[in-house]
Design an enzyme around this catalytic site. Sequence first.
Site, PDB file in Angstrom:
ATOM      1  N   ASN A 207       0.853  -1.202   0.000  1.00 40.98           N
ATOM      2  CA  ASN A 207       0.000   0.000   0.000  1.00 40.98           C
ATOM      3  C   ASN A 207       0.878   1.238   0.000  1.00 40.98           C
ATOM      4  O   ASN A 207       2.105   1.141   0.014  1.00 40.98           O
ATOM      5  CB  ASN A 207      -0.963  -0.024   1.194  1.00 40.98           C
ATOM      6  CG  ASN A 207      -0.206  -0.041   2.507  1.00 40.98           C
ATOM      7  OD1 ASN A 207       0.487   0.902   2.840  1.00 40.98           O
ATOM      8  ND2 ASN A 207      -0.315  -1.141   3.236  1.00 40.98           N
ATOM      9  N   LYS A 286       8.327 -17.593  -9.857  1.00 42.09           N
ATOM     10  CA  LYS A 286       7.533 -16.559 -10.508  1.00 42.09           C
ATOM     11  C   LYS A 286       6.364 -17.216 -11.259  1.00 42.09           C
ATOM     12  O   LYS A 286       6.567 -18.184 -12.002  1.00 42.09           O
ATOM     13  CB  LYS A 286       8.429 -15.778 -11.477  1.00 42.09           C
ATOM     14  CG  LYS A 286       7.753 -14.563 -12.042  1.00 42.09           C
ATOM     15  CD  LYS A 286       8.710 -13.749 -12.903  1.00 42.09           C
ATOM     16  CE  LYS A 286       7.925 -12.748 -13.716  1.00 42.09           C
ATOM     17  NZ  LYS A 286       8.354 -12.662 -15.095  1.00 42.09           N
ATOM     18  N   ASP A 303      -4.694  -9.210  13.622  1.00 42.39           N
ATOM     19  CA  ASP A 303      -4.762  -7.779  13.936  1.00 42.39           C
ATOM     20  C   ASP A 303      -3.784  -7.519  15.086  1.00 42.39           C
ATOM     21  O   ASP A 303      -4.069  -7.824  16.240  1.00 42.39           O
ATOM     22  CB  ASP A 303      -6.193  -7.397  14.319  1.00 42.39           C
ATOM     23  CG  ASP A 303      -6.349  -5.883  14.446  1.00 42.39           C
ATOM     24  OD1 ASP A 303      -5.397  -5.228  14.920  1.00 42.39           O
ATOM     25  OD2 ASP A 303      -7.415  -5.369  14.069  1.00 42.39           O
ATOM     26  N   PHE A 320      -4.085   3.915  14.933  1.00 42.24           N
ATOM     27  CA  PHE A 320      -4.337   4.915  13.901  1.00 42.24           C
ATOM     28  C   PHE A 320      -5.546   4.498  13.082  1.00 42.24           C
ATOM     29  O   PHE A 320      -5.807   3.304  12.917  1.00 42.24           O
ATOM     30  CB  PHE A 320      -3.118   5.054  12.968  1.00 42.24           C
ATOM     31  CG  PHE A 320      -2.117   6.047  13.469  1.00 42.24           C
ATOM     32  CD1 PHE A 320      -1.328   5.740  14.561  1.00 42.24           C
ATOM     33  CD2 PHE A 320      -2.004   7.295  12.874  1.00 42.24           C
ATOM     34  CE1 PHE A 320      -0.421   6.668  15.053  1.00 42.24           C
ATOM     35  CE2 PHE A 320      -1.103   8.226  13.357  1.00 42.24           C
ATOM     36  CZ  PHE A 320      -0.310   7.912  14.443  1.00 42.24           C
ATOM     37  N   LYS A 338     -11.315  -2.496  19.422  1.00 47.46           N
ATOM     38  CA  LYS A 338      -9.982  -3.051  19.657  1.00 47.46           C
ATOM     39  C   LYS A 338      -9.500  -2.814  21.088  1.00 47.46           C
ATOM     40  O   LYS A 338      -8.437  -3.277  21.470  1.00 47.46           O
ATOM     41  CB  LYS A 338      -8.969  -2.457  18.662  1.00 47.46           C
ATOM     42  CG  LYS A 338      -9.318  -2.735  17.193  1.00 47.46           C
ATOM     43  CD  LYS A 338      -8.144  -2.455  16.268  1.00 47.46           C
ATOM     44  CE  LYS A 338      -8.554  -2.524  14.806  1.00 47.46           C
ATOM     45  NZ  LYS A 338      -7.407  -2.653  13.893  1.00 47.46           N
TER      46      LYS A 338
HETATM   47  N1  CTP Z   1      -3.522  -2.765  12.453  1.00 46.33           N
HETATM   48  C1  CTP Z   1      -2.751  -3.780  12.953  1.00 46.33           C
HETATM   49  N2  CTP Z   1      -2.813  -5.019  12.404  1.00 46.33           N
HETATM   50  C2  CTP Z   1      -3.620  -5.265  11.361  1.00 46.33           C
HETATM   51  C3  CTP Z   1      -4.414  -4.237  10.838  1.00 46.33           C
HETATM   52  C4  CTP Z   1      -4.341  -2.979  11.401  1.00 46.33           C
HETATM   53  O1  CTP Z   1      -1.994  -3.565  13.900  1.00 46.33           O
HETATM   54  N3  CTP Z   1      -3.657  -6.468  10.846  1.00 46.33           N
HETATM   55  C5  CTP Z   1      -3.495  -1.438  13.088  1.00 46.33           C
HETATM   56  C6  CTP Z   1      -2.894  -0.320  12.275  1.00 46.33           C
HETATM   57  O2  CTP Z   1      -1.508  -0.183  12.551  1.00 46.33           O
HETATM   58  C7  CTP Z   1      -3.692   0.885  12.750  1.00 46.33           C
HETATM   59  C8  CTP Z   1      -5.068   0.304  12.988  1.00 46.33           C
HETATM   60  O3  CTP Z   1      -4.852  -1.058  13.289  1.00 46.33           O
HETATM   61  O4  CTP Z   1      -3.214   1.373  13.995  1.00 46.33           O
HETATM   62  C9  CTP Z   1      -5.961   0.436  11.795  1.00 46.33           C
HETATM   63  O5  CTP Z   1      -7.113  -0.319  12.010  1.00 46.33           O
HETATM   64  P1  CTP Z   1      -7.849  -1.179  10.895  1.00 46.33           P
HETATM   65  O6  CTP Z   1      -9.108  -1.584  11.514  1.00 46.33           O
HETATM   66  O7  CTP Z   1      -7.067  -2.271  10.341  1.00 46.33           O
HETATM   67  O8  CTP Z   1      -7.964  -0.110   9.819  1.00 46.33           O
HETATM   68  P2  CTP Z   1      -8.321  -0.255   8.339  1.00 46.33           P
HETATM   69  O9  CTP Z   1      -7.870  -1.531   7.752  1.00 46.33           O
HETATM   70  O10 CTP Z   1      -7.814   0.998   7.720  1.00 46.33           O
HETATM   71  O11 CTP Z   1      -9.877  -0.191   8.516  1.00 46.33           O
HETATM   72  P3  CTP Z   1     -11.075  -0.955   7.864  1.00 46.33           P
HETATM   73  O12 CTP Z   1     -10.631  -2.360   7.655  1.00 46.33           O
HETATM   74  O13 CTP Z   1     -12.108  -0.797   8.901  1.00 46.33           O
HETATM   75  O14 CTP Z   1     -11.336  -0.201   6.623  1.00 46.33           O
END
Ligand code: CTP
Length: 399
Positions: A207, A286, A303, A320, A338
């Site tokens: 990303n 590949k 997560d 964040f 969370k």
């Molecule tokens: N985060 C994390 N591990 C993951 C995903 C996210 O630690 N597997 C943390 C990011 O570092 C950030 C926060 O969670 O602090 C973002 O939350 P998340 O719910 O994952 O955000 P998005 O993916 O942007 O949201 P959504 O899926 O609701 O669109």
Amino acid sequence: MENTRQLAGRHVLLGVTGGIAAYKVPELVRRLRERGADVRVVLSHSASQFVAPGALAALGTPPLVETAEGMLHIDLARWADVIVIAPATAHVLARLAHGLADDLLTTTCLASTAPIYLAPAMNQAMWQNAATQDNRAALSARGLAFIGPAEGAQACGDTGPGRMAEVAEILAALEDRSHGTALQGVRAVVTAGPTYEPLDAARGVTNRSSGKMGYAIAAALAEQGASVTLVSGPTSLATPHGVRKVPVLTALDMHSAVLAQRDHMQLFVGAAAVADYRPQTALPAKLKKSGDTLTVTFVRNPDILAEVAALAPAPFTVGFAAETHDLEAYAREKLMRKGLDLIVANPIDEPGTGFASDHNRVTLIDRDGTYPWASAPKTEIARRLALEIGQRLARRSHA
Ligand code: CTP
């Protein structure tokens, strides 16, 4: 005692507004002077009902009052290296928030570029009132720093937030490494950057996160005395001074690197843009093209943030939320789901902020409120965030 001379020679303007907590003022003046600060005191009209001007004069700091010439506020504004208002009433917060300048203290604040610290003291309901909270948010967004208030039993018989911070906490906030005192030696883990989820030996899914915000936070925490491990996905950024970097590629790598610190972590800041999903299989070679379409199955990544927040005992956990719409609602939902202590929400669809930009506009959200900050360079936001986290850690350890 190691920090006792940090205020030596600094010009501290102490504003005192009306409230029972003003009885702590002579003690604050004494401690500031012990640290070598040059202190001047401005009492509001109502403050003089709570602290006797004579008591301050006996300490060598006779309170200043308006003069007929009317230029004292400009002199004081230029003189002050730092301004602290303790106690700060709901009324003075409202006056400052609206730029009112109807006495020596408020005119001085308006005319000064010195940092301003506010130690509120008021009844808990007054503090929690939406008007006061709006004023607090406005003042925070302009960069005024709050010290406290603390929670506990109040003079009026109520219990709740609104007690003036202890003198020691005010002193700590005023010292150069003030909040560093709160962060001094704190073991912090920060995640930053994107993750890279391989599809095959040559390709992967990633990303647009640049890592700038996370790196700036790691740097600011280290600057303020924390011992920082930065678990970073692939970025082109230099490792900040004094920070230990653990480079990782995938969300699973990041997960293991973070959880390896589980027994040592007092603070966790999840600033990384972690991929929510990874390709189910990463081909070792590949992938050769064949057919008109390609279907890849993705599976959920752990997560990291939620797992850290659920540790027992959990570190102080900051997340964040980057959102394109309904910023506050989504961020607050994440905070609650969370189990975070604090979430930093930022819009990613505004020109000149987010991702690769050097600027950001964030809103802090905790269980008690929403605090929008003005747009600022990421390094500045990181510094303020580190101060804010330091204050919250200090409050937690005093609780
Ligand atoms: N985060 C994390 N591990 C993951 C995903 C996210 O630690 N597997 C943390 C990011 O570092 C950030 C926060 O969670 O602090 C973002 O939350 P998340 O719910 O994952 O955000 P998005 O993916 O942007 O949201 P959504 O899926 O609701 O669109």
